[in-house]
Design an enzyme around this catalytic site. Structure first.
Site, PDB file in Angstrom:
ATOM      1  N   SER A 141     -22.762  -0.314   9.760  1.00  0.00           N
ATOM      2  CA  SER A 141     -21.509   0.101  11.128  1.00  0.00           C
ATOM      3  C   SER A 141     -21.701  -0.234  12.093  1.00  0.00           C
ATOM      4  O   SER A 141     -21.346  -0.259  13.286  1.00  0.00           O
ATOM      5  CB  SER A 141     -20.482   1.506  11.101  1.00  0.00           C
ATOM      6  N   HIS A 162     -20.468  -7.892   9.204  1.00  0.00           N
ATOM      7  CA  HIS A 162     -19.926  -5.962   9.130  1.00  0.00           C
ATOM      8  C   HIS A 162     -18.644  -6.363   8.768  1.00  0.00           C
ATOM      9  O   HIS A 162     -17.565  -7.418   9.167  1.00  0.00           O
ATOM     10  CB  HIS A 162     -20.154  -6.114  10.456  1.00  0.00           C
ATOM     11  N   GLU A 174     -17.887  -9.513  11.463  1.00  0.00           N
ATOM     12  CA  GLU A 174     -18.757 -10.057  12.060  1.00  0.00           C
ATOM     13  C   GLU A 174     -20.404 -10.604  11.677  1.00  0.00           C
ATOM     14  O   GLU A 174     -20.836  -9.701  10.552  1.00  0.00           O
ATOM     15  CB  GLU A 174     -18.842  -8.849  13.148  1.00  0.00           C
ATOM     16  N   ASN A 212     -16.844  -2.476  16.548  1.00  0.00           N
ATOM     17  CA  ASN A 212     -17.282  -0.646  16.881  1.00  0.00           C
ATOM     18  C   ASN A 212     -17.545   0.099  18.160  1.00  0.00           C
ATOM     19  O   ASN A 212     -17.543   0.897  18.515  1.00  0.00           O
ATOM     20  CB  ASN A 212     -17.968  -0.507  15.728  1.00  0.00           C
TER      21      ASN A 212
HETATM   22  N1  3HC Z   1      -6.273  -2.772   0.012  1.00  0.00           N
HETATM   23  C1  3HC Z   1      -5.891  -3.405  -0.250  1.00  0.00           C
HETATM   24  N2  3HC Z   1      -4.483  -3.440  -0.204  1.00  0.00           N
HETATM   25  C2  3HC Z   1      -3.735  -3.020   1.290  1.00  0.00           C
HETATM   26  C3  3HC Z   1      -4.400  -1.346   1.326  1.00  0.00           C
HETATM   27  C4  3HC Z   1      -5.796  -1.804   0.496  1.00  0.00           C
HETATM   28  N3  3HC Z   1      -6.529  -0.319   1.154  1.00  0.00           N
HETATM   29  N4  3HC Z   1      -4.479  -1.587   2.324  1.00  0.00           N
HETATM   30  C5  3HC Z   1      -3.081  -1.974   2.353  1.00  0.00           C
HETATM   31  N5  3HC Z   1      -3.069  -3.044   1.685  1.00  0.00           N
HETATM   32  C6  3HC Z   1      -2.102  -4.137   1.602  1.00  0.00           C
HETATM   33  C7  3HC Z   1      -1.173  -3.556   1.088  1.00  0.00           C
HETATM   34  O1  3HC Z   1      -0.717  -3.486  -0.593  1.00  0.00           O
HETATM   35  C8  3HC Z   1       0.242  -4.776   1.666  1.00  0.00           C
HETATM   36  O2  3HC Z   1       0.057  -5.767   1.234  1.00  0.00           O
HETATM   37  P1  3HC Z   1       1.442  -6.400   0.813  1.00  0.00           P
HETATM   38  O3  3HC Z   1       1.941  -7.252   1.934  1.00  0.00           O
HETATM   39  O4  3HC Z   1       1.727  -7.465  -0.117  1.00  0.00           O
HETATM   40  O5  3HC Z   1       2.897  -5.141   0.202  1.00  0.00           O
HETATM   41  C9  3HC Z   1      -0.532  -4.769   3.325  1.00  0.00           C
HETATM   42  O6  3HC Z   1      -2.233  -4.570   2.858  1.00  0.00           O
HETATM   43  C10 3HC Z   1       0.720  -4.106   3.883  1.00  0.00           C
HETATM   44  O7  3HC Z   1       0.472  -2.720   4.014  1.00  0.00           O
HETATM   45  P2  3HC Z   1       1.318  -1.514   4.178  1.00  0.00           P
HETATM   46  O8  3HC Z   1       2.150  -1.950   4.022  1.00  0.00           O
HETATM   47  O9  3HC Z   1       1.288  -0.867   3.284  1.00  0.00           O
HETATM   48  O10 3HC Z   1       0.883  -1.115   6.249  1.00  0.00           O
HETATM   49  P3  3HC Z   1       0.561  -1.371   7.049  1.00  0.00           P
HETATM   50  O11 3HC Z   1       1.480  -2.714   7.074  1.00  0.00           O
HETATM   51  O12 3HC Z   1       0.584  -0.443   8.143  1.00  0.00           O
HETATM   52  O13 3HC Z   1      -0.808  -2.229   6.825  1.00  0.00           O
HETATM   53  C11 3HC Z   1      -3.304  -1.575   6.667  1.00  0.00           C
HETATM   54  C12 3HC Z   1      -1.983  -1.286   6.729  1.00  0.00           C
HETATM   55  C13 3HC Z   1      -3.591  -3.273   6.858  1.00  0.00           C
HETATM   56  C14 3HC Z   1      -4.418  -0.749   6.711  1.00  0.00           C
HETATM   57  C15 3HC Z   1      -2.702  -1.837   8.838  1.00  0.00           C
HETATM   58  O14 3HC Z   1      -2.625  -0.522   8.803  1.00  0.00           O
HETATM   59  C16 3HC Z   1      -3.776  -1.771   9.603  1.00  0.00           C
HETATM   60  O15 3HC Z   1      -4.560  -2.554   9.956  1.00  0.00           O
HETATM   61  N6  3HC Z   1      -4.258  -0.886  10.163  1.00  0.00           N
HETATM   62  C17 3HC Z   1      -5.605  -0.524  10.936  1.00  0.00           C
HETATM   63  C18 3HC Z   1      -7.799  -1.124  10.008  1.00  0.00           C
HETATM   64  C19 3HC Z   1      -8.015  -1.371  11.132  1.00  0.00           C
HETATM   65  O16 3HC Z   1      -8.149  -1.404  12.379  1.00  0.00           O
HETATM   66  N7  3HC Z   1      -9.395  -1.322  10.697  1.00  0.00           N
HETATM   67  C20 3HC Z   1     -10.716  -1.211  11.242  1.00  0.00           C
HETATM   68  C21 3HC Z   1     -11.644  -0.018  10.418  1.00  0.00           C
HETATM   69  S1  3HC Z   1     -13.044  -0.076  11.223  1.00  0.00           S
HETATM   70  C22 3HC Z   1     -13.834  -0.915  10.255  1.00  0.00           C
HETATM   71  O17 3HC Z   1     -13.512  -0.591   9.324  1.00  0.00           O
HETATM   72  C23 3HC Z   1     -15.530  -0.867  10.760  1.00  0.00           C
HETATM   73  C24 3HC Z   1     -16.208   0.141   9.865  1.00  0.00           C
HETATM   74  O18 3HC Z   1     -17.898   0.189  10.404  1.00  0.00           O
HETATM   75  C25 3HC Z   1     -16.414   1.358  10.591  1.00  0.00           C
END
Ligand code: 3HC
Length: 314
Positions: A141, A162, A174, A212
């Site tokens: 990360s 990443h 990335e 990040n």
């Molecule tokens: N695994 C697989 N599929 C998933 C999932 C998971 N963990 N979480 C959600 N989904 C799927 C759902 O099944 C749903 O699929 P569908 O459209 O076929 O029904 C779709 O994604 C949308 O999910 P939801 O309707 O439940 O909920 P949202 O519309 O709120 O989407 C989200 C969920 C995609 C996680 C959205 O809230 C989002 O984009 N959140 C921000 C995530 C983010 O910022 N990530 C980056 C974090 S930083 C990082 O990871 C870097 C590291 O180094 C720290």
């Protein structure tokens, strides 16, 4: 200065070389936490042969059960055909023996614990277990790819890949190159990323790369607001969702990514850059330390700032 940086990035990402990039066919993924097993699933359903590696068989079993559950859901929703799901399952093997698993992999993606000394020791071993031309990529990360590359003994074959949580959904990867990463390495991993349906964005080996560097200080400033009592966690999240259009607010996102991960990233930066004000958030660090000590890591332990069942807040 801007022109110089742009020139360097563009050269690294798009220049062609006389040596064609090696085609990646078999991938090893090491570390079966949420990122590691997400990368295994993504690669397998995109047609790559994958070996999933972890020291602990129980961790592998848990990862395989998540992958199988996720493939079942994708098939039930009609997002993947029965054939693709069957092929994805057949593409995955598992191993607790890194040396044997790495032997015939074209690319080995490391997604082990976010701890620099452990990663450096791992790259020293991995460099000895693999041969020139096998590409080693870290999903760190925030830690410097250059240090891992140097520890491996053959930095030209090392880059960062990443991924973002949840790996199955987020479109970005990335592609991090150091000053030693060869163009063949960059070209080969960029082609692999594209074949998995993701978008690879090239960047240099700076702290936190692109996302990040911006996202973690933002999350941590949200946690500092909670610590100071400026606003309630749900209100901070609602404000950022409705006021800035973010899909999740920073406090939910901290739980979602893992409070331990955000703490580890910030701690690493504070140690390395003690005078950079962008990384100073003492109230937040104290609160995150307390939560991590209490096992409140967020989604993965079922409780953080909020309570969780699977991927959903309850
Ligand atoms: N695994 C697989 N599929 C998933 C999932 C998971 N963990 N979480 C959600 N989904 C799927 C759902 O099944 C749903 O699929 P569908 O459209 O076929 O029904 C779709 O994604 C949308 O999910 P939801 O309707 O439940 O909920 P949202 O519309 O709120 O989407 C989200 C969920 C995609 C996680 C959205 O809230 C989002 O984009 N959140 C921000 C995530 C983010 O910022 N990530 C980056 C974090 S930083 C990082 O990871 C870097 C590291 O180094 C720290």
């Amino acid at each position: 200065m801007f022109a110089k940086v742009l020139q360097r990035t563009v050269r690294r990402s798009f220049s062609s070389t006389s040596n064609a990039a090696k085609e990646i066919k078999k991938i090893g993924v090491v570390g079966m936490g949420s990122m590691g097993h997400g990368i295994v699933q993504l690669s397998a359903q995109s047609g790559f042969e994958v070996v999933a590696v972890d020291l602990d068989q129980n961790v592998i079993d848990h990862a395989m059960s998540s992958i199988n559950g996720s493939l079942d859901k994708l098939q039930a929703k009609g997002k993947l055909s029965e054939e693709v799901v069957a092929a994805a399952r057949a593409n995955i093997t598992t191993s607790t023996d890194l040396g044997a698993a790495a032997e015939d992999c074209d690319l080995i993606i490391e997604a082990i614990v976010e701890n620099l000394p452990i990663k450096l020791a791992f790259y020293k071993d991995l460099g000895g277990l693999t041969k020139a031309g096998q590409i080693l990529a870290s999903n760190t990360s925030s830690y410097p790819i250059t240090e891992m590359a140097n520890a491996s003994g053959r930095p030209e074959d090392v880059c960062g890949l990443h991924y973002f949580n949840p790996v199955q959904i987020m479109k970005l990867v990335e592609v991090v190159s150091t000053e030693h990463t060869s163009q063949q390495t960059v070209d080969a991993v960029t082609a692999y990323v594209e074949k998995t349906g993701k978008v690879g964005v090239p960047c240099g080996d700076s702290p936190g790369f692109i996302v990040n560097r911006l996202l973690v200080p933002y999350i941590v400033q949200g946690v500092a607001m909670v610590a100071r009592g400026d606003a309630k966690p749900d209100d901070i999240d609602l404000a950022m969702r409705l006021g800035a259009g973010y899909p999740m607010g920073p406090i939910t996102l901290s739980d979602y990514v893992g409070n331990d991960i955000n703490l580890a990233v910030m701690k690493g930066w504070v140690e390395r850059f003690p005078n950079d004000p962008a990384f100073q958030a003492p109230e937040a660090m104290e609160l995150l330390e307390e939560m991590v000590a209490a096992g409140k890591l967020g989604r993965k332990t079922g409780e953080g700032f909020f309570k969780w069942e699977g991927n959903k807040r309850v």
